[in-house]
Design a protein around this motif. Structure first.
Motif, PDB file in Angstrom:
ATOM      1  N   SER A 268      41.176  21.531  85.294  1.00 31.54           N
ATOM      2  CA  SER A 268      40.224  21.223  84.222  1.00 31.54           C
ATOM      3  C   SER A 268      40.776  20.305  83.141  1.00 31.54           C
ATOM      4  O   SER A 268      40.012  19.714  82.379  1.00 31.54           O
ATOM      5  N   GLY A 269      42.111  20.199  83.046  1.00 30.29           N
ATOM      6  CA  GLY A 269      42.715  19.432  81.961  1.00 30.29           C
ATOM      7  C   GLY A 269      42.719  20.169  80.635  1.00 30.29           C
ATOM      8  O   GLY A 269      42.997  19.571  79.586  1.00 30.29           O
ATOM      9  N   GLU A 270      42.428  21.467  80.662  1.00 30.68           N
ATOM     10  CA  GLU A 270      42.409  22.262  79.430  1.00 30.68           C
ATOM     11  C   GLU A 270      43.832  22.467  78.914  1.00 30.68           C
ATOM     12  O   GLU A 270      44.720  22.930  79.641  1.00 30.68           O
ATOM     13  N   VAL A 271      44.044  22.146  77.622  1.00 27.05           N
ATOM     14  CA  VAL A 271      45.368  22.216  77.010  1.00 27.05           C
ATOM     15  C   VAL A 271      45.396  23.326  75.962  1.00 27.05           C
ATOM     16  O   VAL A 271      44.515  23.380  75.086  1.00 27.05           O
ATOM     17  N   THR A 272      46.398  24.179  76.049  1.00 28.51           N
ATOM     18  CA  THR A 272      46.637  25.195  75.020  1.00 28.51           C
ATOM     19  C   THR A 272      48.114  25.178  74.645  1.00 28.51           C
ATOM     20  O   THR A 272      48.946  24.628  75.370  1.00 28.51           O
ATOM     21  N   THR A 273      48.429  25.780  73.500  1.00 29.03           N
ATOM     22  CA  THR A 273      49.821  25.859  73.047  1.00 29.03           C
ATOM     23  C   THR A 273      50.373  27.228  73.417  1.00 29.03           C
ATOM     24  O   THR A 273      49.848  28.258  72.988  1.00 29.03           O
ATOM     25  N   LEU A 274      51.427  27.214  74.237  1.00 29.83           N
ATOM     26  CA  LEU A 274      52.003  28.459  74.728  1.00 29.83           C
ATOM     27  C   LEU A 274      53.038  29.041  73.767  1.00 29.83           C
ATOM     28  O   LEU A 274      53.096  30.260  73.567  1.00 29.83           O
ATOM     29  N   ALA A 275      53.864  28.177  73.166  1.00 31.70           N
ATOM     30  CA  ALA A 275      54.930  28.675  72.292  1.00 31.70           C
ATOM     31  C   ALA A 275      55.288  27.628  71.247  1.00 31.70           C
ATOM     32  O   ALA A 275      55.201  26.423  71.488  1.00 31.70           O
ATOM     33  N   GLY A 276      55.673  28.123  70.071  1.00 32.22           N
ATOM     34  CA  GLY A 276      56.037  27.252  68.966  1.00 32.22           C
ATOM     35  C   GLY A 276      54.840  26.970  68.075  1.00 32.22           C
ATOM     36  O   GLY A 276      53.697  27.284  68.418  1.00 32.22           O
ATOM     37  N   SER A 277      55.122  26.357  66.942  1.00 34.28           N
ATOM     38  CA  SER A 277      54.078  26.014  65.969  1.00 34.28           C
ATOM     39  C   SER A 277      54.223  24.547  65.603  1.00 34.28           C
ATOM     40  O   SER A 277      55.305  24.091  65.227  1.00 34.28           O
ATOM     41  N   ALA A 278      53.131  23.801  65.756  1.00 34.30           N
ATOM     42  CA  ALA A 278      53.178  22.346  65.580  1.00 34.30           C
ATOM     43  C   ALA A 278      53.771  21.946  64.233  1.00 34.30           C
ATOM     44  O   ALA A 278      53.307  22.397  63.182  1.00 34.30           O
ATOM     45  N   GLY A 279      54.813  21.122  64.284  1.00 31.38           N
ATOM     46  CA  GLY A 279      55.437  20.602  63.079  1.00 31.38           C
ATOM     47  C   GLY A 279      56.467  21.505  62.448  1.00 31.38           C
ATOM     48  O   GLY A 279      57.138  21.104  61.499  1.00 31.38           O
TER      49      GLY A 279
END
Length: 698
Positions: A268-279
């Motif tokens: 599907s191309g669905e993107v999620t964040t598995l670990a860490g916090s952006a920035g």
């Protein structure tokens, strides 16, 4: 004696004194006609033969095949495994290497060490250009040939190399088939047997390549749009994705500048964040967004866990829960020590792969093995024994990635591995005057109590040393007599373009630095500007270029354009800039900020000798002057170039374009491995090289 005769005698004596005083060489003692300027000794035009020799340190990198510690690598970035062998993208050697896991035997499968190109062919007849990513389906290897902007295929049984997708030297983001497709710095690559998936880093996208046809499509992200947004396909955003791996159903991406690991559902191309916090960079173990990652680069999976490479650690992430722990290494502590868990040290790890029981890590000049069950780290192949920050004399001393170099005519001062080192020219004795090896930070203090994070540029006025702390965006001062370190301008970790005084000023990746004794001049690389810092006050102003705007336009002040200027030197009237990504050398009149192009042609790479725009450079990195000529460390050509200031005439003084090595010799018979910094004492040139040595050229 009458007055007239006395007068004549006095004049004669004065004239004789001046004549004798003008015959000095490069030292700073009496009778010296040189002056301290630009972090060098100037005033005597040098006549150099191009003969090279090692002054201090011993080379660690190379391209030798062999078994275990007898083998040599040069910044291997990518690594993959078929369970029996490892395959390594030996990036700075421009080769693909094979390692038998059971024995540590290393051979070269494709490419020729030091020879850059994009030629399809078999074995040593093929050419690569800084290959980084590598993957395998058991029969073939697939290589992200990063600087060629292509995806290459290698038949393992024969070493036959072909280009599957992309066109050498043509960057872009076009979807298409084979040579019609375009990439922009493809770094990570993985395979599921039918398709390849590529972390197209500078496009901030994830691309899909059908192996059978070479058809390229964009699976996730939007070309040129950075961010950290979760979403489906083009609605998602990445920020310089580097490593990529797959379990057959999902992709997992080391989203480096977001400090996160992302998950992509392939169907599907669905993107999620598995670990860490952006920035939010850090080294905290935890689950999901509570964990902190620090510039994750390489990534691999055994189907249950992910294993992620950071600058000095290997992290483990449980896929089902997002729980992050540190498997080996210690955050912020670099080294080469084998050991278990936090007792082990990594120097500069990038690529990682696994065979189910063990991890294999490409660690700068060595391949390390990590037992997953215990975290035990050993060195499988290559050697880092010649790397370190050991004080000593000549070949007994050790450096670890020396970058900037400057001199006061008596000593050299070198920015090396979080430290500032001193080399006595007369004896080659090396000591550490500030900072602590392997210990990063931003603390002011004296000697080993001070901390640097990434010292790059360095200059001296004879009393103080001034350092551009690249990744922390500050300008530091070191008092030579005491080793006392203070921060002169900028605020640690805060990027920006603001002019101001002291900590109110902002820089963005300051790299090169020089001085006329009153002011510092800084190549503020990622701002694409040249900044002026008043030493007495720390007041910062912008002399040339426009922050955040790249280009190659000549002009005055903010009307001029530069693109990633890497280094700068001065004769007291003008600045001379290694405008690295323009592949040119620029001249700036200090009094007016007027910028002109002295040599090279913007956007045209090469190694052609010639005058002015007829000459060609390839990522010029370091620059110095004796007041009459400029000397340039032409980094990606592996050469030292000379430019006559009055005419812009460029010649090659030492090294052979495109041929890397560490051989001493004269002129084109000498070999360099990524020359970084360069300076002169008025008699010789001194070059800081990426292979952990300081060379002289006379």
């Amino acid at each position: 004696m009458n007055r007239s005769l006395i007068f004549v005698v006095v004049i004669a004596l004065v004239s004789l004194t001046l004549l004798l005083g003008g015959c000095g060489g490069g030292s700073s003692g009496g009778g010296d006609s040189t002056k301290q300027m630009g972090g060098a000794r100037q005033g005597v035009t040098m006549t150099l033969s191009g003969e090279t020799a090692i002054l201090a340190g011993i080379s660690v990198v190379g391209s030798q095949d062999g078994t275990g510690s007898a083998a040599r690598f040069y910044r291997p970035y990518g690594i993959t495994s078929d369970g029996t062998n490892l395959y390594v993208a030996d990036s700075y050697n421009h080769t693909i290497r094979r390692i038998v896991i059971a024995t540590g035997e290393v051979t070269t499968l494709a490419g020729s060490a030091g020879a850059i190109g994009s030629i399809d062919g078999t074995g040593s007849a093929a050419r690569f250009n800084f290959p980084e990513g590598i993957a395998t389906d058991g029969t073939n290897l697939y290589v992200a040939d990063t600087s060629n902007q292509t995806i290459r295929r290698i038949v393992i049984a024969t070493g036959a190399v072909t280009t599957l997708a992309g066109s050498a030297g043509a960057s872009g983001s076009i979807d298409g088939t084979g040579s019609a497709a375009r990439f922009n710095v493809p770094v990570g690559i993985t395979a599921d047997g039918t398709n390849l998936y590529v972390a197209d880093s500078f496009n901030n996208t994830i691309r899909k390549v059908v192996i059978a046809t070479g058809e390229v499509t964009t699976l996730a992200g939007s070309a040129g749009a950075s961010g950290s947004i979760d979403g489906t396909s083009s609605a998602a955003r990445f920020n310089f994705p580097k490593g990529i791996t797959t379990d057959g159903t999902n992709l997992y991406v080391a989203d480096m500048s977001n400090q996160t690991v992302r998950k992509i559902v392939i169907t599907s191309g669905e993107v999620t964040t598995l670990a860490g916090s952006a920035g939010a960079a850090g080294s905290t173990d935890g689950t999901g967004s509570a964990a902190r990652l620090s510039y994750p680069y390489g990534i691999t999976t055994d189907g249950t866990s992910l294993y992620v490479v950071e600058p000095s650690t290997i992290r483990q992430i449980v896929i089902a829960s997002g729980e992050v722990t540190t498997l080996a290494g210690s955050a912020g502590a670099r080294g080469t020590t084998d050991g278990t868990g936090s007792a082990a040290r990594f120097y500069s790890p990038y690529g990682i792969t696994n065979d189910g029981a063990n991890l294999y890590v490409a660690d700068d000049a060595a391949i390390r093995k990590v037992v997953i069950a215990s975290g035990e780290v050993t060195t499988l192949a290559g050697s880092r024994w010649a790397t370190g920050t050991t004080d000593g004399t000549g070949s007994a001393a050790r450096f670890s990635g020396p970058y900037g170099i400057t001199t006061d005519g008596t000593n050299l001062y070198v920015a090396d591995n979080f430290t500032i080192r001193k080399v006595v020219l007369a004896t080659a004795e090396v000591t550490t005057i500030a900072g602590a090896a392997g210990a990063t930070g931003t603390a002011d203090g004296t000697g080993s109590a001070a901390r640097f994070f990434s010292p790059h540029g360095i200059t001296t006025d004879g009393t103080g040393i001034y350092v551009a702390d690249y990744l922390k965006n500050t300008i530091r001062k070191v008092v030579i007599a005491t080793g006392e370190v203070t921060t002169l301008a900028g605020s640690a970790g805060a990027t920006g373009t603001a002019d101001g005084t002291g900590s109110a000023a902002r820089f963005y990746r300051p790299n090169g630095i020089t001085t006329d004794g009153t002011n510092l001049y800084v190549a503020d690389s990622s701002n694409h500007t040249i900044r002026k810092v008043v030493i007495a006050t720390g007041e910062v102003t912008t002399l040339a270029g426009s922050a955040g705007v790249t280009g190659s336009d000549d002009g005055t002040g903010t009307e001029a354009r530069l693109t990633y200027p890497y280094d700068v030197t001065t004769d007291g009237i003008n600045l001379y800039v290694a405008d690295s990504y323009n592949n040119t050398v620029r001249k700036i009149v200090i009094a007016t900020g007027e910028v002109t192009t002295l040599a090279g042609s913007a956007g045209a790479t090469g190694s052609i000798d010639g005058t002015g725009s007829a000459a060609r450079f390839y990522r010029p990195n370091g620059i110095t002057t004796d007041g009459t000529n400029l000397y340039v460390a032409d980094r990606s050509n592996y050469t030292i170039r000379k430019i006559v200031i009055a005419t812009g005439e460029v010649t090659t003084l030492a090294g052979s374009a495109g041929v890397a090595g560490s051989t001493d010799g004269t002129g084109s018979s000498a070999r360099f491995y990524v020359p970084n910094g360069i300076t002169t004492d008025g008699t010789r040139l001194y070059v800081a090289e990426g292979n952990n040595i300081i060379r002289t050229i006379r």
